[in-house]
Design a protein around this motif. Structure first.
Motif, PDB file in Angstrom:
ATOM      1  N   GLY A 106      31.330  37.497  46.587  1.00 25.89           N
ATOM      2  CA  GLY A 106      30.698  37.968  45.450  1.00 25.89           C
ATOM      3  C   GLY A 106      30.293  36.541  44.580  1.00 25.89           C
ATOM      4  N   SER A 107      29.613  36.857  43.434  1.00 30.94           N
ATOM      5  CA  SER A 107      29.412  35.861  42.738  1.00 30.94           C
ATOM      6  C   SER A 107      29.608  36.310  41.107  1.00 30.94           C
ATOM      7  CB  SER A 107      27.898  35.561  42.650  1.00 30.94           C
ATOM      8  OG  SER A 107      27.086  36.610  42.528  1.00 30.94           O
ATOM      9  N   GLY A 108      29.569  35.448  40.095  1.00 30.52           N
ATOM     10  CA  GLY A 108      29.817  35.661  38.653  1.00 30.52           C
ATOM     11  C   GLY A 108      31.406  35.691  38.522  1.00 30.52           C
ATOM     12  N   PRO A 109      31.727  36.207  37.242  1.00 42.41           N
ATOM     13  CA  PRO A 109      33.146  36.133  37.140  1.00 42.41           C
ATOM     14  C   PRO A 109      33.969  37.032  37.954  1.00 42.41           C
ATOM     15  CG  PRO A 109      31.949  36.678  35.206  1.00 42.41           C
ATOM     16  CD  PRO A 109      30.934  36.578  36.366  1.00 42.41           C
ATOM     17  N   ARG A 110      34.999  36.679  38.488  1.00 44.54           N
ATOM     18  CA  ARG A 110      35.964  37.327  39.358  1.00 44.54           C
ATOM     19  C   ARG A 110      37.582  36.956  38.916  1.00 44.54           C
ATOM     20  NH1 ARG A 110      33.471  34.680  44.046  1.00 44.54           N
ATOM     21  NH2 ARG A 110      32.457  33.697  42.279  1.00 44.54           N
ATOM     22  N   GLU A 111      38.367  37.747  39.347  1.00 43.79           N
ATOM     23  CA  GLU A 111      39.794  37.591  38.803  1.00 43.79           C
ATOM     24  C   GLU A 111      40.685  38.329  39.714  1.00 43.79           C
ATOM     25  OE1 GLU A 111      41.029  37.938  34.440  1.00 43.79           O
ATOM     26  OE2 GLU A 111      42.293  39.742  35.500  1.00 43.79           O
ATOM     27  N   ARG A 112      41.786  37.616  39.960  1.00 42.28           N
ATOM     28  CA  ARG A 112      42.898  38.382  40.969  1.00 42.28           C
ATOM     29  C   ARG A 112      44.128  38.140  39.924  1.00 42.28           C
ATOM     30  NH1 ARG A 112      41.804  39.482  46.245  1.00 42.28           N
ATOM     31  NH2 ARG A 112      39.609  40.199  46.104  1.00 42.28           N
ATOM     32  N   ARG A 113      44.857  39.101  39.643  1.00 44.98           N
ATOM     33  CA  ARG A 113      46.141  39.161  39.001  1.00 44.98           C
ATOM     34  C   ARG A 113      47.119  39.747  39.699  1.00 44.98           C
ATOM     35  NH1 ARG A 113      46.819  39.236  33.091  1.00 44.98           N
ATOM     36  NH2 ARG A 113      44.638  38.900  33.244  1.00 44.98           N
ATOM     37  N   ASN A 114      48.496  39.101  39.686  1.00 42.22           N
ATOM     38  CA  ASN A 114      49.613  39.392  40.520  1.00 42.22           C
ATOM     39  C   ASN A 114      50.692  39.384  39.538  1.00 42.22           C
ATOM     40  OD1 ASN A 114      49.141  39.313  43.725  1.00 42.22           O
ATOM     41  ND2 ASN A 114      47.511  37.954  42.616  1.00 42.22           N
TER      42      ASN A 114
END
Length: 116
Positions: A31-39
């Motif tokens: 992907g591109s642009g803003p990305r987030e992973r939350r745990n």
């Protein structure tokens, strides 16, 4: 500065693989642009008060053809746990990330009295 009153201070720590997107073509890799992973991380014991929590990158596998951008944070900290959050943006391509964390705070003791 956080002062911890009492005789029982707890220190908890661990590591968590946040993602491994190169294996399955996940958004951090493709992907591109803003990305987030939350745990969500749960402490091994409940703290008496909200602890201080610190996170760092333990493994960062990135594509060297793009700019490397990363933000790692501890959010929604409570006596029981916190959210370990990794963010990137732009054209950064990240194959996988493992984060390390440590928490320090006061623990309850069996002799504690709650008067109010």
């Amino acid at each position: 500065m956080k002062r911890i009153n009492g005789n029982s201070v707890g220190i908890d720590s661990g590591e968590k693989v946040l993602f491994s997107d190169f294996e399955n073509g996940g958004e951090m890799w493709t992907g591109s642009g803003p990305r987030e992973r939350r745990n969500r991380i749960e402490f091994s014991a409940r703290y008496k008060e909200i602890p201080t929590v610190q996170a760092s990158l333990a493994l960062w596998d990135v594509d060297n053809a793009t700019v490397m951008r990363a933000d790692i944070r501890c959010e929604n900290i409570s006596e029981d746990g916190f959210d370990l959050v990794f963010r990137t943006w732009g054209d950064t391509r990240i194959a996988r990330v493992r984060a390390a964390w440590m928490s320090i705070g006061p623990l309850s003791q069996k002799d504690d009295w709650d008067l109010y």
